[in-house]
Motif scaffolding. Structure first.
Motif, PDB file in Angstrom:
ATOM      1  N   LYS A  56       1.079   3.154   1.618  1.00  0.00           N
ATOM      2  CA  LYS A  56       1.262   1.858   0.974  1.00  0.00           C
ATOM      3  C   LYS A  56       1.218   0.737   2.007  1.00  0.00           C
ATOM      4  O   LYS A  56       2.061   0.676   2.902  1.00  0.00           O
ATOM      5  CB  LYS A  56       2.594   1.818   0.222  1.00  0.00           C
ATOM      6  CG  LYS A  56       2.682   2.806  -0.925  1.00  0.00           C
ATOM      7  CD  LYS A  56       4.010   2.681  -1.651  1.00  0.00           C
ATOM      8  CE  LYS A  56       4.090   3.668  -2.801  1.00  0.00           C
ATOM      9  NZ  LYS A  56       5.394   3.573  -3.511  1.00  0.00           N
ATOM     10  N   VAL A  57       0.242  -0.124   1.856  1.00  0.00           N
ATOM     11  CA  VAL A  57       0.025  -1.216   2.813  1.00  0.00           C
ATOM     12  C   VAL A  57       0.252  -2.566   2.150  1.00  0.00           C
ATOM     13  O   VAL A  57      -0.271  -2.831   1.076  1.00  0.00           O
ATOM     14  CB  VAL A  57      -1.409  -1.143   3.381  1.00  0.00           C
ATOM     15  CG1 VAL A  57      -1.763  -2.417   4.126  1.00  0.00           C
ATOM     16  CG2 VAL A  57      -1.543   0.063   4.300  1.00  0.00           C
ATOM     17  N   ASP A 105      -8.776  -6.449   7.148  1.00  0.00           N
ATOM     18  CA  ASP A 105      -7.551  -5.642   7.109  1.00  0.00           C
ATOM     19  C   ASP A 105      -7.706  -4.436   6.194  1.00  0.00           C
ATOM     20  O   ASP A 105      -7.191  -3.353   6.489  1.00  0.00           O
ATOM     21  CB  ASP A 105      -6.373  -6.492   6.626  1.00  0.00           C
ATOM     22  CG  ASP A 105      -5.924  -7.503   7.662  1.00  0.00           C
ATOM     23  OD1 ASP A 105      -6.073  -7.224   8.862  1.00  0.00           O
ATOM     24  OD2 ASP A 105      -5.442  -8.579   7.269  1.00  0.00           O
ATOM     25  N   ALA A 116      -7.254  -0.626   7.224  1.00  0.00           N
ATOM     26  CA  ALA A 116      -6.273   0.190   6.493  1.00  0.00           C
ATOM     27  C   ALA A 116      -6.930   1.443   5.921  1.00  0.00           C
ATOM     28  O   ALA A 116      -6.316   2.521   5.887  1.00  0.00           O
ATOM     29  CB  ALA A 116      -5.639  -0.637   5.380  1.00  0.00           C
ATOM     30  N   LEU A 123      -5.069   5.313   0.158  1.00  0.00           N
ATOM     31  CA  LEU A 123      -4.633   3.950   0.448  1.00  0.00           C
ATOM     32  C   LEU A 123      -4.202   3.232  -0.824  1.00  0.00           C
ATOM     33  O   LEU A 123      -4.900   3.257  -1.828  1.00  0.00           O
ATOM     34  CB  LEU A 123      -5.762   3.163   1.121  1.00  0.00           C
ATOM     35  CG  LEU A 123      -5.491   1.672   1.379  1.00  0.00           C
ATOM     36  CD1 LEU A 123      -4.316   1.497   2.333  1.00  0.00           C
ATOM     37  CD2 LEU A 123      -6.743   1.003   1.936  1.00  0.00           C
ATOM     38  N   ILE A 168      -2.887  -0.639  -1.885  1.00  0.00           N
ATOM     39  CA  ILE A 168      -2.673  -2.015  -1.451  1.00  0.00           C
ATOM     40  C   ILE A 168      -1.585  -2.662  -2.317  1.00  0.00           C
ATOM     41  O   ILE A 168      -1.682  -2.683  -3.538  1.00  0.00           O
ATOM     42  CB  ILE A 168      -3.966  -2.857  -1.572  1.00  0.00           C
ATOM     43  CG1 ILE A 168      -5.086  -2.238  -0.725  1.00  0.00           C
ATOM     44  CG2 ILE A 168      -3.697  -4.299  -1.159  1.00  0.00           C
ATOM     45  CD1 ILE A 168      -4.832  -2.256   0.763  1.00  0.00           C
ATOM     46  N   ILE A 174       6.876  -0.729   1.145  1.00  0.00           N
ATOM     47  CA  ILE A 174       5.572  -0.445   1.730  1.00  0.00           C
ATOM     48  C   ILE A 174       5.763   0.365   3.005  1.00  0.00           C
ATOM     49  O   ILE A 174       6.858   0.376   3.587  1.00  0.00           O
ATOM     50  CB  ILE A 174       4.781  -1.743   2.046  1.00  0.00           C
ATOM     51  CG1 ILE A 174       5.591  -2.665   2.982  1.00  0.00           C
ATOM     52  CG2 ILE A 174       4.407  -2.468   0.767  1.00  0.00           C
ATOM     53  CD1 ILE A 174       4.844  -3.913   3.416  1.00  0.00           C
ATOM     54  N   ALA A 195       3.534   0.061   5.678  1.00  0.00           N
ATOM     55  CA  ALA A 195       3.016  -0.689   6.825  1.00  0.00           C
ATOM     56  C   ALA A 195       2.536  -2.065   6.380  1.00  0.00           C
ATOM     57  O   ALA A 195       2.233  -2.280   5.210  1.00  0.00           O
ATOM     58  CB  ALA A 195       1.870   0.078   7.482  1.00  0.00           C
ATOM     59  N   VAL A 213      -0.497  -4.559   7.117  1.00  0.00           N
ATOM     60  CA  VAL A 213      -1.821  -4.732   7.723  1.00  0.00           C
ATOM     61  C   VAL A 213      -2.335  -6.046   7.156  1.00  0.00           C
ATOM     62  O   VAL A 213      -3.037  -6.073   6.154  1.00  0.00           O
ATOM     63  CB  VAL A 213      -2.772  -3.567   7.400  1.00  0.00           C
ATOM     64  CG1 VAL A 213      -4.075  -3.713   8.190  1.00  0.00           C
ATOM     65  CG2 VAL A 213      -2.117  -2.227   7.713  1.00  0.00           C
ATOM     66  N   VAL A 220      -0.578  -3.596  13.428  1.00  0.00           N
ATOM     67  CA  VAL A 220       0.028  -3.047  12.218  1.00  0.00           C
ATOM     68  C   VAL A 220       1.545  -3.082  12.370  1.00  0.00           C
ATOM     69  O   VAL A 220       2.089  -2.607  13.369  1.00  0.00           O
ATOM     70  CB  VAL A 220      -0.431  -1.596  11.978  1.00  0.00           C
ATOM     71  CG1 VAL A 220       0.260  -1.008  10.741  1.00  0.00           C
ATOM     72  CG2 VAL A 220      -1.942  -1.537  11.830  1.00  0.00           C
TER      73      VAL A 220
END
Length: 280
Positions: free
Chosen positions: A41-42, A76, A80, A91, A93, A110, A112, A114, A241
């Motif tokens: 989860k970014v 980004d 990611a 991934l 978002i 989340i 991270a 990015v 990151v």
């Protein structure tokens, strides 16, 4: 005897219900953990082209935004995607306002950040960062054909109405311009572009990729690069990151980033600038 049997039956039924509940909860928790372990989860704004933006479809490799009908694209997102692939995960978002990114990370919403975020000393006090995945210098975005388009040094902006994004080091460096009119910080780059277009400000501080993106998206904008520019530290102009303190993801992510050459990073950025939606 009947009362005794009723009492025992009640205990038996209560025990079975309790065990059933625990079993059900355990399965649900296990399923959730399994799902989480398969997903990276970014968090990002999806409003900072060419690093990240929002669009209506999955063209040019855009990824669907969680809980949203729209998609996120940009530099980004591409980075990611490579990180998630290196981790063997899917991934996800999570579109998040800039000020909410660090709280979302520290609260576990989340995995991270990015989002074109610089690993400043102030941020390092709260979260950890990987090695940089992009480095760029600071520039100014101004009106094309205006009095500041030909500027070459900070002193040329004396008396100009200048701003930058809220809670970024971009805003603090404005103080390096003698005689500047430092305007209220704004919450997003789209807001600053609108303010510049309408004449509310004379310019805003940005990183070179965003400035190239802005001038490509709007023929009325121009980028000013300095011969005598802002004083910054390497951490200020780098992008990395963001991770929770002590995160065990750092080593794995750094390994993936190390496998992306400088040439490839520039190619990804060039493609992002070219692919950005016209409105951004």
């Amino acid at each position: 005897m009947k009362r005794k049997m009723t009492f025992l039956s009640t205990i038996f039924l209560s025990t079975m219900l309790l065990l059933s509940g625990c079993g059900s909860g355990g399965e649900s928790g296990s399923g959730g953990s399994s799902e989480d372990s398969d997903t990276f989860k970014v968090g990002m704004e999806a409003a900072y082209a060419p690093f990240n933006w929002t669009q209506g479809d999955d063209s040019n490799g855009a990824v669907k935004i969680s809980g949203n009908a729209e998609y996120a694209g940009g530099y980004d997102v591409e980075i990611a995607k490579r990180i998630a692939e290196g981790m063997g995960k899917k991934l996800e978002i999570v579109k998040t306002e800039w000020d909410g990114l660090v709280p979302a990370l520290t609260s576990g919403k989340i995995d991270a950040i990015v989002a074109g975020m610089s690993p400043t000393e102030e941020r390092k006090a709260t979260i950890d960062f990987t090695e940089p995945y992009y480095t760029s210098e600071l520039v100014m975005v101004v009106k094309k054909g205006g009095e500041y388009e030909g500027a070459t040094s900070l002193s040329d902006f004396s008396g100009a109405k200048i701003t930058a994004q809220l809670n970024t080091f971009h805003y603090s460096v404005i103080d390096q311009i003698d005689g500047v009119s430092k305007e209220t910080a704004m919450d997003s780059f789209p807001s600053m572009r609108v303010a510049l277009e309408s004449g509310v400000i004379d310019g805003y501080v940005s990183e070179r990729p965003e400035a190239v993106s802005a001038s490509a998206a709007n023929k009325n904008f121009a980028m000013v690069e300095f011969e005598d520019g802002f004083e910054t530290s390497p951490d200020d102009t780098a992008v990395a990151v963001g991770l929770e303190k002590g995160s065990d993801l750092a080593e794995q992510i750094n390994e993936t980033l190390a496998g992306i050459s400088e040439k490839e990073r520039q190619e990804i950025m060039d493609a992002a600038i070219q692919n950005q939606p016209a409105a951004q």
